[in-house]
Design a protein around this motif. Structure first.
Motif, mmCIF file in Angstrom:
data_model
loop_
_atom_site.group_PDB
_atom_site.id
_atom_site.type_symbol
_atom_site.label_atom_id
_atom_site.label_comp_id
_atom_site.label_asym_id
_atom_site.label_seq_id
_atom_site.Cartn_x
_atom_site.Cartn_y
_atom_site.Cartn_z
ATOM 1 N N GLY A 44 0.785 -1.233 0.000
ATOM 2 C CA GLY A 44 0.000 0.000 0.000
ATOM 3 C C GLY A 44 0.810 1.272 0.000
ATOM 4 O O GLY A 44 0.271 2.367 -0.122
ATOM 5 N N LEU A 45 2.142 1.167 0.120
ATOM 6 C CA LEU A 45 2.984 2.359 0.133
ATOM 7 C C LEU A 45 3.047 2.964 -1.267
ATOM 8 O O LEU A 45 3.399 2.288 -2.228
ATOM 9 C CB LEU A 45 4.400 2.016 0.612
ATOM 10 N N ARG A 46 2.679 4.260 -1.348
ATOM 11 C CA ARG A 46 2.750 4.951 -2.640
ATOM 12 C C ARG A 46 4.208 5.132 -3.008
ATOM 13 O O ARG A 46 5.020 5.578 -2.200
ATOM 14 C CB ARG A 46 2.048 6.313 -2.527
ATOM 15 N N LYS A 47 4.554 4.780 -4.257
ATOM 16 C CA LYS A 47 5.935 4.844 -4.724
ATOM 17 C C LYS A 47 6.173 5.929 -5.763
ATOM 18 O O LYS A 47 7.314 6.290 -6.047
ATOM 19 C CB LYS A 47 6.357 3.493 -5.302
ATOM 20 N N ALA A 48 5.101 6.460 -6.365
ATOM 21 C CA ALA A 48 5.260 7.525 -7.356
ATOM 22 C C ALA A 48 3.916 8.217 -7.537
ATOM 23 O O ALA A 48 2.865 7.583 -7.405
ATOM 24 C CB ALA A 48 5.746 6.963 -8.688
ATOM 25 N N ILE A 49 3.964 9.517 -7.842
ATOM 26 C CA ILE A 49 2.743 10.290 -8.112
ATOM 27 C C ILE A 49 3.115 11.423 -9.054
ATOM 28 O O ILE A 49 4.268 11.867 -9.076
ATOM 29 C CB ILE A 49 2.108 10.814 -6.796
ATOM 30 N N THR A 50 2.151 11.898 -9.816
ATOM 31 C CA THR A 50 2.424 12.944 -10.800
ATOM 32 C C THR A 50 2.280 14.353 -10.240
ATOM 33 O O THR A 50 2.291 15.313 -10.992
ATOM 34 C CB THR A 50 1.498 12.793 -12.020
ATOM 35 N N LEU A 51 2.157 14.490 -8.941
ATOM 36 C CA LEU A 51 2.111 15.823 -8.342
ATOM 37 C C LEU A 51 3.531 16.254 -7.976
ATOM 38 O O LEU A 51 4.421 15.429 -7.852
ATOM 39 C CB LEU A 51 1.209 15.812 -7.103
ATOM 40 N N ASP A 52 3.714 17.545 -7.786
ATOM 41 C CA ASP A 52 5.035 18.100 -7.512
ATOM 42 C C ASP A 52 5.391 17.909 -6.034
ATOM 43 O O ASP A 52 5.376 18.856 -5.247
ATOM 44 C CB ASP A 52 5.054 19.583 -7.898
ATOM 45 N N TYR A 53 5.676 16.663 -5.670
ATOM 46 C CA TYR A 53 5.992 16.305 -4.293
ATOM 47 C C TYR A 53 7.468 15.951 -4.190
ATOM 48 O O TYR A 53 8.065 15.461 -5.140
ATOM 49 C CB TYR A 53 5.195 15.058 -3.871
ATOM 50 N N THR A 54 8.032 16.140 -2.996
ATOM 51 C CA THR A 54 9.368 15.616 -2.740
ATOM 52 C C THR A 54 9.235 14.091 -2.624
ATOM 53 O O THR A 54 8.136 13.570 -2.413
ATOM 54 C CB THR A 54 9.943 16.147 -1.408
#
Length: 115
Positions: A44-54
């Motif tokens: 369930g750990l998020r590994k990537a997203i298309t938002l400008d996050y660190t």
């Protein structure tokens, strides 16, 4: 259907932050209507997203979410409309499993469709 095509990209199954972030950022440009794409590994750990996050902001666990629970079991999922905690926009979450070349589910791909 758009998410399933993206989920078939072999490199996504690695669940590696840099690899997956690059793929998702390329693919979201081709997908009108999606406000974000994200991958989450088996736990369930998020590994990537298309938002400008660190990188540290990316790593949040979503194992409790209905879309994760369905997609990790191999089911396609579509939510009822809701407010995204990432963007605060009204959207629908769609999720599909991500499988490696042997057909084993390594995680999920989810996208928020803007309403």
């Amino acid at each position: 259907a758009a998410l399933k095509k993206i989920a078939e990209i072999p490199e996504l199954a690695t669940m590696e932050y840099k690899v997956c972030t690059k793929i998702l950022n390329e693919k979201i440009k081709e997908r009108k209507g999606f406000e974000l794409l994200a991958v989450m590994q088996e736990d369930g750990l998020r590994k990537a997203i298309t938002l400008d996050y660190t990188e540290q902001q990316v790593y949040v666990n979503y194992h409790h979410r209905p879309y994760f629970k369905a997609a990790i079991k191999g089911e396609d999922f579509m939510s009822k409309p809701y407010i995204s905690e990432d963007t605060l926009n009204y959207c629908i979450a769609i999720a599909v499993p991500v499988k490696n070349k042997d057909g084993k589910i390594t995680g999920i791909l989810m996208g928020d469709l803007t309403l």
